[in-house]
Scaffold this motif. Structure first.
Motif, mmCIF file in Angstrom:
data_model
loop_
_atom_site.group_PDB
_atom_site.id
_atom_site.type_symbol
_atom_site.label_atom_id
_atom_site.label_comp_id
_atom_site.label_asym_id
_atom_site.label_seq_id
_atom_site.Cartn_x
_atom_site.Cartn_y
_atom_site.Cartn_z
ATOM 1 N N LEU A 53 9.152 54.796 24.853
ATOM 2 C CA LEU A 53 9.472 56.037 24.156
ATOM 3 C C LEU A 53 10.046 57.076 25.102
ATOM 4 C CD1 LEU A 53 6.291 56.106 21.961
ATOM 5 C CD2 LEU A 53 8.611 55.639 21.205
ATOM 6 N N SER A 54 9.612 57.025 26.333
ATOM 7 C CA SER A 54 10.102 57.889 27.404
ATOM 8 C C SER A 54 9.615 57.266 28.708
ATOM 9 C CB SER A 54 9.563 59.320 27.249
ATOM 10 O OG SER A 54 8.184 59.359 27.555
ATOM 11 N N PRO A 55 10.113 57.740 29.832
ATOM 12 C CA PRO A 55 9.621 57.180 31.102
ATOM 13 C C PRO A 55 8.102 57.306 31.255
ATOM 14 C CG PRO A 55 11.605 58.461 31.481
ATOM 15 C CD PRO A 55 11.207 58.695 30.042
ATOM 16 N N ASP A 56 7.523 58.329 30.627
ATOM 17 C CA ASP A 56 6.088 58.564 30.734
ATOM 18 C C ASP A 56 5.276 57.968 29.587
ATOM 19 O OD1 ASP A 56 6.574 60.038 33.045
ATOM 20 O OD2 ASP A 56 6.760 61.916 31.936
ATOM 21 N N MET A 57 5.951 57.425 28.578
ATOM 22 C CA MET A 57 5.230 56.891 27.422
ATOM 23 C C MET A 57 5.765 55.508 27.079
ATOM 24 S SD MET A 57 4.389 58.488 23.669
ATOM 25 C CE MET A 57 3.549 59.900 24.332
ATOM 26 N N VAL A 58 5.035 54.504 27.528
ATOM 27 C CA VAL A 58 5.394 53.113 27.284
ATOM 28 C C VAL A 58 4.218 52.444 26.585
ATOM 29 C CG1 VAL A 58 6.046 50.914 28.339
ATOM 30 C CG2 VAL A 58 6.889 53.059 29.320
ATOM 31 N N ILE A 59 4.503 51.799 25.462
ATOM 32 C CA ILE A 59 3.478 51.087 24.707
ATOM 33 C C ILE A 59 3.577 49.616 25.075
ATOM 34 C CG2 ILE A 59 2.724 50.394 22.401
ATOM 35 C CD1 ILE A 59 4.030 53.076 21.433
ATOM 36 N N SER A 60 2.468 49.038 25.479
ATOM 37 C CA SER A 60 2.422 47.624 25.817
ATOM 38 C C SER A 60 2.259 46.809 24.533
ATOM 39 C CB SER A 60 1.251 47.365 26.762
ATOM 40 O OG SER A 60 1.167 45.998 27.080
ATOM 41 N N VAL A 61 3.193 45.891 24.280
ATOM 42 C CA VAL A 61 3.127 45.022 23.106
ATOM 43 C C VAL A 61 2.372 43.765 23.512
ATOM 44 C CG1 VAL A 61 4.485 43.696 21.441
ATOM 45 C CG2 VAL A 61 5.253 45.970 22.149
ATOM 46 N N GLN A 62 1.273 43.499 22.823
ATOM 47 C CA GLN A 62 0.355 42.426 23.205
ATOM 48 C C GLN A 62 0.209 41.394 22.098
ATOM 49 O OE1 GLN A 62 -1.320 42.386 26.309
ATOM 50 N NE2 GLN A 62 0.054 44.091 26.751
ATOM 51 N N GLY A 63 -0.012 40.148 22.479
ATOM 52 C CA GLY A 63 -0.302 39.079 21.526
ATOM 53 C C GLY A 63 0.938 38.520 20.855
ATOM 54 N N VAL A 64 0.768 37.392 20.204
ATOM 55 C CA VAL A 64 1.863 36.737 19.488
ATOM 56 C C VAL A 64 2.353 37.657 18.386
ATOM 57 C CG1 VAL A 64 2.504 34.745 18.079
ATOM 58 C CG2 VAL A 64 0.930 34.448 20.003
ATOM 59 N N GLY A 65 3.639 37.949 18.406
ATOM 60 C CA GLY A 65 4.214 38.828 17.394
ATOM 61 C C GLY A 65 3.779 40.274 17.503
#
Length: 123
Positions: A53-65
């Motif tokens: 979303l920004s250099p300071d806001m990254v969401i880690s996508v975890q798991g299958v799908g």
């Protein structure tokens, strides 16, 4: 209020917030997951392993799908306000056409935006 602010309030209220990934639409048997206020976790997000979303806001996508993805309420708001709504507002006004769009009230525009947000734009 600005159009995007009206749209955020309306869609956040109608969608509700989910901080853990869920099957979307409910009951699908595939691996299509959403998080937050209905943000669809895309194949691009899954392949990258993140939503930036920004250099300071990254969401880690975890798991299958993306099924094990978890976010905060701040991230959910940012997904809606900075990632999902801006392009949908532009796309919705394009679908409706400027001749009509320019004559609509913000409430009418928000109704169209909400429809496109939930049903897709067909494009």
């Amino acid at each position: 209020m600005a159009l995007i602010d009206d749209a955020i309030v309306f869609i956040a209220d109608k969608e509700g917030i989910r901080l853990e990934a869920y099957l979307d639409p409910p009951g699908n048997t595939g691996s299509q997951y959403s998080v937050g206020y209905g943000h669809l976790i895309t194949k691009e997000n899954i392949n990258a392993g993140r939503i930036t979303l920004s250099p300071d806001m990254v969401i880690s996508v975890q798991g299958v799908g993306g099924k094990d993805t978890k976010i905060t309420s701040q991230q959910a708001y940012a997904l809606l306000a900075k990632y999902d709504l801006p392009w949908r507002i532009n796309r919705t006004s394009s679908i409706v056409g400027n001749a009509i769009w320019s004559k609509l009230t913000n409430s009418q525009k928000v109704a169209f935006i909400s429809y496109v947000y939930n049903a897709g734009d067909g494009g």
